[in-house]
Design an enzyme around this catalytic site. Structure first.
Site, mmCIF file in Angstrom:
data_model
loop_
_atom_site.group_PDB
_atom_site.id
_atom_site.type_symbol
_atom_site.label_atom_id
_atom_site.label_comp_id
_atom_site.label_asym_id
_atom_site.label_seq_id
_atom_site.Cartn_x
_atom_site.Cartn_y
_atom_site.Cartn_z
ATOM 1 N N PHE A 9 0.717 -1.041 0.135
ATOM 2 C CA PHE A 9 0.160 -0.071 0.149
ATOM 3 C C PHE A 9 0.896 1.213 0.186
ATOM 4 O O PHE A 9 1.712 1.365 0.957
ATOM 5 C CB PHE A 9 -0.976 -0.037 1.165
ATOM 6 C CG PHE A 9 -1.981 1.258 1.297
ATOM 7 C CD1 PHE A 9 -2.933 1.393 0.297
ATOM 8 C CD2 PHE A 9 -1.689 2.259 2.104
ATOM 9 C CE1 PHE A 9 -3.577 2.514 0.226
ATOM 10 C CE2 PHE A 9 -2.508 3.287 2.104
ATOM 11 C CZ PHE A 9 -3.492 3.292 1.270
ATOM 12 N N GLY A 10 0.501 2.087 -1.049
ATOM 13 C CA GLY A 10 1.487 3.236 -1.236
ATOM 14 C C GLY A 10 0.692 4.520 -0.749
ATOM 15 O O GLY A 10 -0.618 4.609 -1.440
ATOM 16 N N TYR A 11 0.999 5.713 -0.019
ATOM 17 C CA TYR A 11 0.310 6.638 0.200
ATOM 18 C C TYR A 11 1.248 7.861 0.101
ATOM 19 O O TYR A 11 0.631 8.985 -0.048
ATOM 20 C CB TYR A 11 -0.190 6.587 1.686
ATOM 21 C CG TYR A 11 0.931 6.305 2.790
ATOM 22 C CD1 TYR A 11 1.702 7.418 3.118
ATOM 23 C CD2 TYR A 11 1.320 5.250 2.994
ATOM 24 C CE1 TYR A 11 2.574 6.907 4.176
ATOM 25 C CE2 TYR A 11 2.265 4.796 3.859
ATOM 26 C CZ TYR A 11 2.983 5.808 4.490
ATOM 27 O OH TYR A 11 4.000 5.504 5.323
ATOM 28 N N SER A 13 5.586 8.494 -0.934
ATOM 29 C CA SER A 13 6.524 8.408 -2.175
ATOM 30 C C SER A 13 6.578 7.062 -3.026
ATOM 31 O O SER A 13 7.017 7.164 -4.074
ATOM 32 C CB SER A 13 7.969 8.459 -1.643
ATOM 33 O OG SER A 13 8.384 7.484 -0.702
ATOM 34 N N GLU A 88 12.383 1.818 4.413
ATOM 35 C CA GLU A 88 11.457 2.247 5.316
ATOM 36 C C GLU A 88 11.892 2.045 6.833
ATOM 37 O O GLU A 88 11.396 3.027 7.541
ATOM 38 C CB GLU A 88 10.145 1.668 4.868
ATOM 39 C CG GLU A 88 9.566 1.930 3.633
ATOM 40 C CD GLU A 88 9.434 3.344 3.276
ATOM 41 O OE1 GLU A 88 9.233 4.192 3.986
ATOM 42 O OE2 GLU A 88 9.283 3.553 1.767
#
Length: 179
Positions: A9-11, A13, A88
């Site tokens: 899940f990208g939100y 960068s 991350e």
């Protein structure tokens, strides 16, 4: 039918710089979390002496975060997880989680994502928007200016049709500060 591919899940960068091979991208929603500039960045978009701010998923009742679910190319799952952990988990302010996401066009999947640890010293969840703008306008880290991070994220969200009032306000305000 269960989709057992590795989804991420990208939100922020990951929307514009995933860094891993993406087989499919779908608009998705994550309930119970919101996108927020709630993490001091001392590596990528700032330094320990002059921290920047990066977005994180901050847990909140009734919150919703709209972003993208990214399916990893088959065969690249292990390399992708290793890459994401290196990227991350650089300072342990993020926690790795598997969360249920709902696809905007129907269906759902479990996705890997990174959320803020509110007990970590880099957590700054209650900064007013004006203070966020002042920090973002000046900070520079190992991956470049904090402004670039803000503007790329805001622009990609807009291109995807995802409204984020705080990011839109910050983008406009920071542009006025750096003129």
């Amino acid at each position: 039918m269960t989709d057992d591919r590795l989804w991420v899940f990208g939100y922020a960068s990951l929307l514009w710089n995933p860094g891993f091979p993406v087989a499919e991208r779908r608009l998705a929603r994550l309930d119970g979390w919101h996108r927020s500039f709630c993490m001091w960045s001392i590596h990528h978009r700032g330094t320990p002496e002059a921290p920047g701010l990066v977005l994180a998923l901050d847990q909140a009742d009734a919150a919703v975060c709209h972003g993208a679910a990214l399916a990893v190319e088959p065969g690249a799952e292990e390399a992708t997880i290793a890459y994401l952990r290196e990227r991350e988990l650089i300072s342990s302010a993020y926690l790795e989680r598997r969360v249920p996401v709902a696809f905007e066009d129907g269906g759902q999947a479990e996705a890997l994502t990174y959320v803020i640890d509110p007990a970590h010293q880099q957590y700054c969840g209650d900064l007013p928007l004006e203070e966020q703008a002042q920090v973002i306008a000046k900070a520079i880290g190992g991956r470049g200016p904090n402004t670039e991070y803000l503007w790329n994220t805001a622009d990609h969200l807009a291109e995807m049709g995802i409204a984020d009032a705080d990011l839109a306000w910050l983008s406009h305000r920071v542009r006025s500060l750096v003129k």
